[in-house]
Design an enzyme around this catalytic site. Structure first.
Site, PDB file in Angstrom:
ATOM      1  N   ALA A 162       0.834  -1.212   0.000  1.00 33.12           N
ATOM      2  CA  ALA A 162       0.000   0.000   0.000  1.00 33.12           C
ATOM      3  C   ALA A 162       0.865   1.257   0.000  1.00 33.12           C
ATOM      4  O   ALA A 162       1.683   1.427  -0.899  1.00 33.12           O
ATOM      5  CB  ALA A 162      -0.972  -0.015   1.179  1.00 33.12           C
ATOM      6  N   GLY A 215     -14.370 -10.143   9.015  1.00 30.50           N
ATOM      7  CA  GLY A 215     -14.229  -9.499   7.705  1.00 30.50           C
ATOM      8  C   GLY A 215     -12.792  -9.201   7.328  1.00 30.50           C
ATOM      9  O   GLY A 215     -12.532  -8.430   6.413  1.00 30.50           O
ATOM     10  N   GLU A 218     -11.012 -12.211   2.608  1.00 34.41           N
ATOM     11  CA  GLU A 218     -11.947 -12.112   1.488  1.00 34.41           C
ATOM     12  C   GLU A 218     -13.178 -12.955   1.830  1.00 34.41           C
ATOM     13  O   GLU A 218     -13.115 -13.801   2.733  1.00 34.41           O
ATOM     14  CB  GLU A 218     -11.269 -12.644   0.210  1.00 34.41           C
ATOM     15  CG  GLU A 218     -10.042 -11.868  -0.237  1.00 34.41           C
ATOM     16  CD  GLU A 218     -10.385 -10.467  -0.727  1.00 34.41           C
ATOM     17  OE1 GLU A 218     -11.419 -10.295  -1.394  1.00 34.41           O
ATOM     18  OE2 GLU A 218      -9.607  -9.530  -0.416  1.00 34.41           O
ATOM     19  N   ASP A 229      -1.994 -13.649  -3.822  1.00 30.14           N
ATOM     20  CA  ASP A 229      -1.823 -12.200  -3.762  1.00 30.14           C
ATOM     21  C   ASP A 229      -0.418 -11.845  -3.255  1.00 30.14           C
ATOM     22  O   ASP A 229       0.233 -10.921  -3.770  1.00 30.14           O
ATOM     23  CB  ASP A 229      -2.892 -11.599  -2.835  1.00 30.14           C
ATOM     24  CG  ASP A 229      -2.907 -10.089  -2.911  1.00 30.14           C
ATOM     25  OD1 ASP A 229      -3.249  -9.554  -3.985  1.00 30.14           O
ATOM     26  OD2 ASP A 229      -2.557  -9.441  -1.908  1.00 30.14           O
ATOM     27  N   LYS A 233       3.060  -9.867  -5.155  1.00 29.02           N
ATOM     28  CA  LYS A 233       3.938  -8.837  -4.577  1.00 29.02           C
ATOM     29  C   LYS A 233       5.398  -9.291  -4.628  1.00 29.02           C
ATOM     30  O   LYS A 233       6.297  -8.498  -4.934  1.00 29.02           O
ATOM     31  CB  LYS A 233       3.492  -8.522  -3.146  1.00 29.02           C
ATOM     32  CG  LYS A 233       2.099  -7.881  -3.117  1.00 29.02           C
ATOM     33  CD  LYS A 233       1.576  -7.668  -1.709  1.00 29.02           C
ATOM     34  CE  LYS A 233       0.141  -7.144  -1.764  1.00 29.02           C
ATOM     35  NZ  LYS A 233      -0.469  -7.014  -0.428  1.00 29.02           N
TER      36      LYS A 233
END
Lengths: 366, 366
Positions: A162, A215, A218, A229, A233
């Site tokens: 991020a 939550g 996913e 994922d 990266k």
């Protein structure tokens, strides 16, 4: 700029740009004009100048209610990204990709070839074919000179951690010629939460169910637990080192066996206790050697590995707890202890902030 | 570029530039030409082109043997930095300050006013008068536009944490408009060593004497224990936030009482046991609250404080041990846990690498 993608990150980016208008003007002499906003459901295009802030915030509200962008546009539906770029762009326009699809690749590569610039929060275009990666990241040659490594017409900080300065640090290390021996990182807040739970003695099934209930995962937790994922990266970091690799070359160890891949989510969650002993043993074996289990992306010696690994409890990765991301750069000048970057590595606002830093930075590159 | 200062950092920088010539040419299309090398004892100036690598490495060897640069120069002694710049510079030449004196200020400010660029490893020019800081860091205006905050004609990463991307991270955070609420950092490897020793139960006197014996401190350990070097780094960070402050505004708590300031080094080391109980009590009081003592630079709410502080044992600063530097950025998007940069924060090679990153980066800014 032209924005692709009006999901959580795209909306946060619009809000941050609007909120910082006076600040960017005063401190950077910079006006970030948004010429068009588009996604696969439509586009809002400025006919003259940039979109005004009232319209932009209206688009944010509209999309937050999950409405179709084409229903908002006064200019009628406009669903072809390339056509939007043709209409809205000027020489050197910045395209910002906040989608999560590889469908943007053709328009991005064409735009770079035409002298436009690109900022990506989207990992997909950079984790497809190596040749596409090269075109996206090494464009911007001036004259006969090759585009400089990592100071080209594009930026992609937000694809890795991020807003954390991971690519910026990689770029600085490489600029100094400091040989990077290996990179090891925790790039998933969800898996960080799971690993911290295991270390605290929770059964694997309990901590995954809790993460799902809260939550943190996913909707299908296997999308996190599978590690793909994180693999993307790792691949972006490895390619940033100049290595030629494809996603299939990243060795990914999933946190669940292939046998559980075909179950429904409910069945998967119900089947998890069968894995508890396996993980409890791994955690105990690591602890016996003063180590802890982390879900690590390891980029070293020309290879990428992603999976659960035992790391020294006293190392930066070993001391990490919770959902923060952490990257260790082991280089000639940073050893025996590595250079470490740590902090929030996900979330719409932190990701949008990483994109916005890239936008401002690009504005000052020749 | 023109290099001021041929001490440990300056020599390491020359070596790194020479060793990376082929790499910088291939990857960045960049040739880093050294037009002159000078210190207060003389200068070596290229009459045409840049100094060749044989000459540069010869200068490194020569200065490593602590010889006077004027005895090396074939062009005769040349001890006036301004005169060297006049002779050697071309439009847009980069001046690199690896000295540790404020005497470079006049030549640096004049050079910036003439359109040259500056990279600093030297803290002194940035920690004098605010007005000098402004001139050194906000030069480079194009047209009527003010020089952008932190993307001006100068760079100074190596003044704070050597090669660690501290200023780069500060710049990125500010570019995104993320409000920085406070910065807390450990910026002294020496004091990190002392604080780790205290935490491990060593008496203050023993750990200071050990650090002195191992050469971790300056010849007079009070130069470290007094905290002024850390105060300069705190001031550079605070000014980087846009605050108007002078060095005298930084509240510095020394690790030794003023009464010990006038002693000889031997007397000082002999007097240290009188402080043991004081520090043992502080460490115990902190531990009782699950805290540990660190020598912290704190930049918050318009003020800078530097001194021993109790921090939560589980915080990044609390988990730090040994000589590494660590900086926490607490911002809107990085809370409750901060963005953290950690790693070696001193040493000639790591510092030179920070300077070299700045040099490459500046080459790609307009």
């Amino acid at each position: 700029m032209i924005l692709f993608g009006v999901g959580g990150v795209g909306r946060a980016l619009i809000r941050q740009i609007v909120q910082n208008r006076a600040y960017h003007a005063a401190e950077y002499g910079l006006e970030i004009s948004i010429l068009a906003v588009c996604d696969r459901e439509g586009a809002v295009v400025a006919l003259q100048g940039g979109l005004d802030d009232v319209t932009l915030l209206d688009v944010v509200e509209f999309k937050a209610r999950r409405r179709r962008l084409s229903d908002h546009s006064q200019g009628g539906p406009q669903q072809d990204l390339a056509a939007v770029v043709d209409i809205a762009s000027r020489p050197g326009t910045l395209l910002v990709d906040c989608t999560a699809t590889e469908e943007t690749v053709p328009v991005l590569t064409q735009a770079l070839a035409q002298g436009h610039r690109v900022v990506l929060a989207n990992k997909k275009p950079l984790t497809g074919a190596q040749e596409v990666y090269n075109r996206l990241t090494r464009a911007g040659a001036t004259g006969s000179q090759p585009a400089a490594r990592s100071w080209s017409a594009s930026r992609w900080e937000a694809t890795c951690g991020a807003g954390l300065p991971v690519m910026a640090t990689l770029n600085r290390l490489q600029a100094s010629g400091d040989p990077i021996e290996r990179i090891a990182g925790a790039f998933s807040g969800t898996l960080g939460f799971v690993m911290s739970g295991l270390q605290a003695g929770q059964p694997f099934s309990a901590v995954v169910r809790e993460a799902h209930r809260l939550g943190y995962t996913e909707p299908d937790p296997r999308d996190d637990l599978g590690g793909v994922d994180v693999a993307r990266k790792a691949l972006i970091l490895a390619r940033g080192l100049g290595w030629q690799l494809e996603l299939a070359d990243v060795a990914v160890t999933s946190l669940y066996p292939a046998a559980l891949a075909e179950l429904s989510v409910a069945e998967f969650l119900a089947a998890l206790p069968a894995l508890d002993d396996h993980f409890a043993e791994q955690v105990a074996a690591a602890a016996a050697q003063n180590q802890v289990l982390r879900y690590v992306a390891r980029v070293a010696a020309g290879t990428c590995q992603v999976g659960p690994q035992a790391v020294p409890a006293a190392s930066p990765l070993g001391q990490l707890s919770g959902a923060d991301n952490l990257v260790e750069f082991h280089t000639r000048w940073y050893q025996p202890t590595p250079l470490v970057i740590q902090g929030r590595g996900a979330g719409a606002d932190a990701t949008a902030a990483g994109v916005l830093s890239d936008i401002v930075e690009l504005a000052f590159y020749r």
